[in-house]
Design an enzyme around this catalytic site. Structure first.
Site, PDB file in Angstrom:
ATOM      1  N   SER A   1       0.857  -1.190   0.000  1.00 33.47           N
ATOM      2  CA  SER A   1       0.000   0.000   0.000  1.00 33.47           C
ATOM      3  C   SER A   1       0.885   1.228   0.000  1.00 33.47           C
ATOM      4  CB  SER A   1      -0.896   0.011   1.236  1.00 33.47           C
ATOM      5  OG  SER A   1      -1.534   1.270   1.405  1.00 33.47           O
TER       6      SER A   1
ATOM      7  N   TYR B   1      -1.442  -0.699  10.315  1.00 36.43           N
ATOM      8  CA  TYR B   1      -1.631  -1.078   8.906  1.00 36.43           C
ATOM      9  C   TYR B   1      -0.424  -0.665   8.076  1.00 36.43           C
ATOM     10  CZ  TYR B   1      -3.648  -1.141   4.199  1.00 36.43           C
ATOM     11  OH  TYR B   1      -3.888  -1.374   2.872  1.00 36.43           O
TER      12      TYR B   1
ATOM     13  N   LYS C   1       2.233  -3.128   6.003  1.00 37.01           N
ATOM     14  CA  LYS C   1       2.469  -3.022   4.567  1.00 37.01           C
ATOM     15  C   LYS C   1       3.929  -2.671   4.262  1.00 37.01           C
ATOM     16  CE  LYS C   1      -1.630  -4.014   2.978  1.00 37.01           C
ATOM     17  NZ  LYS C   1      -1.848  -5.294   2.241  1.00 37.01           N
TER      18      LYS C   1
END
Length: 282
Positions: A152, A165, A169
């Site tokens: 991401s 998160y 990633k």
């Protein structure tokens, strides 16, 4: 690879983890099948597979839906059994499974151990252990392969109010580089794609459509369509990228290029001389 097999995927089996959902996973499943591979489309529930994948099967595409939890050893084993029984030789894996619910957005000072572990498990561990299993299968058979995972833009830059998160990633990018080195001598390539803001059903839960904002924030002036992420994934999976490994391709429409003080025309908001502004944008 022949002229009639442009991507070099005909007769090969590719697993897509996170195929259902109607977003990037579903789009890449369709693209890979259209390129000639037999796709083992993995989703957590049969209900979602029936909704998103069965219509593709009904069109005659070589796709085999499999309901399995990619975050468990049992789920991975079930998928590999299906891949072994499929027509063709196992060649590829695309790790799409992951993401984050709107409730996971918060200041880092409020992140609990449960929050942290949940996001790392779903976005990092799932990718790692699925990749491990497929790579071991390919190595044991002396077969070449290609594995592509979804990172991401949050893993390439900062991720304010979404630190777990973003960390997961970012770690995926590091794991991709390391695994690529270990597998290079076995003719198995490992790469990743890092999407920017993409219009998917999942992202729609917390990023409402706003063309004016997108024009200000993204150099290309719009959010990506899922198929615009599927294309680069297909490229990295295929023989077209046969000399690329250990890389993460940022696919964000130029979002990372925009300075915070750029306006909708991509020029600085501090430029008051309109003649100068017009001159530099011609």
């Amino acid at each position: 690879m022949t002229d009639t097999d442009f991507f070099g995927l005909r007769g090969r089996v590719v697993i897509v983890s996170g195929a259902s959902g109607g977003g990037i996973g579903t789009s890449v499943t369709r693209r890979i099948a259209e390129a000639g591979a037999r796709v083992i489309a993995v989703g957590r529930t049969q209900e979602k597979l029936d909704k998103d994948i069965e219509p593709l099967v009904a069109k005659g595409l070589p796709i085999e839906p499999v309901a399995a939890d990619a975050a468990t050893d049992e789920g991975i084993a079930r998928v590999l059994d299906r891949a072994r029984a499929a027509e063709g030789e196992l060649y590829g894996l695309v790790n799409i499974a992951g993401g984050a619910a709107p409730a996971t957005w918060m200041p880092f000072t409020r992140v609990t151990r449960e929050d942290w572990r949940g996001l790392l498990e779903w976005n990092l561990e799932t990718m790692f252990f699925f990749t491990q299993a497929v790579a071991a299968e390919l190595k044991s058979g002396g077969k070449p392969g290609s594995i592509v995972s979804l990172s991401s833009i949050s893993g390439m830059n900062t991720a304010p109010f979404h630190v777990a998160y973003g960390t997961a990633k970012a770690a995926l990018v590091q794991a991709t580089r390391t695994m690529a080195v270990e597998l290079a001598a076995n003719d198995i390539r490992i790469n990743a794609v890092a999407p920017g803001v993409t219009a998917t059903p999942a992202s729609g839960a917390y990023v409402a459509p706003d063309p004016e904002r997108d024009l200000k924030a993204i150099a290309m002036g719009r959010r990506a369509r899922p198929e615009e992420q599927a294309g680069p994934i297909l490229f990295l999976l295929s023989e077209l990228s046969s000399y690329i490994t250990g890389q993460t391709l940022l696919v964000d429409g130029g979002l990372n290029l925009k300075w915070s003080h750029l306006g909708a025309d991509n020029t600085s908001l501090f430029l008051e001389n309109e003649d100068f502004r017009a001159a530099i944008t011609r």
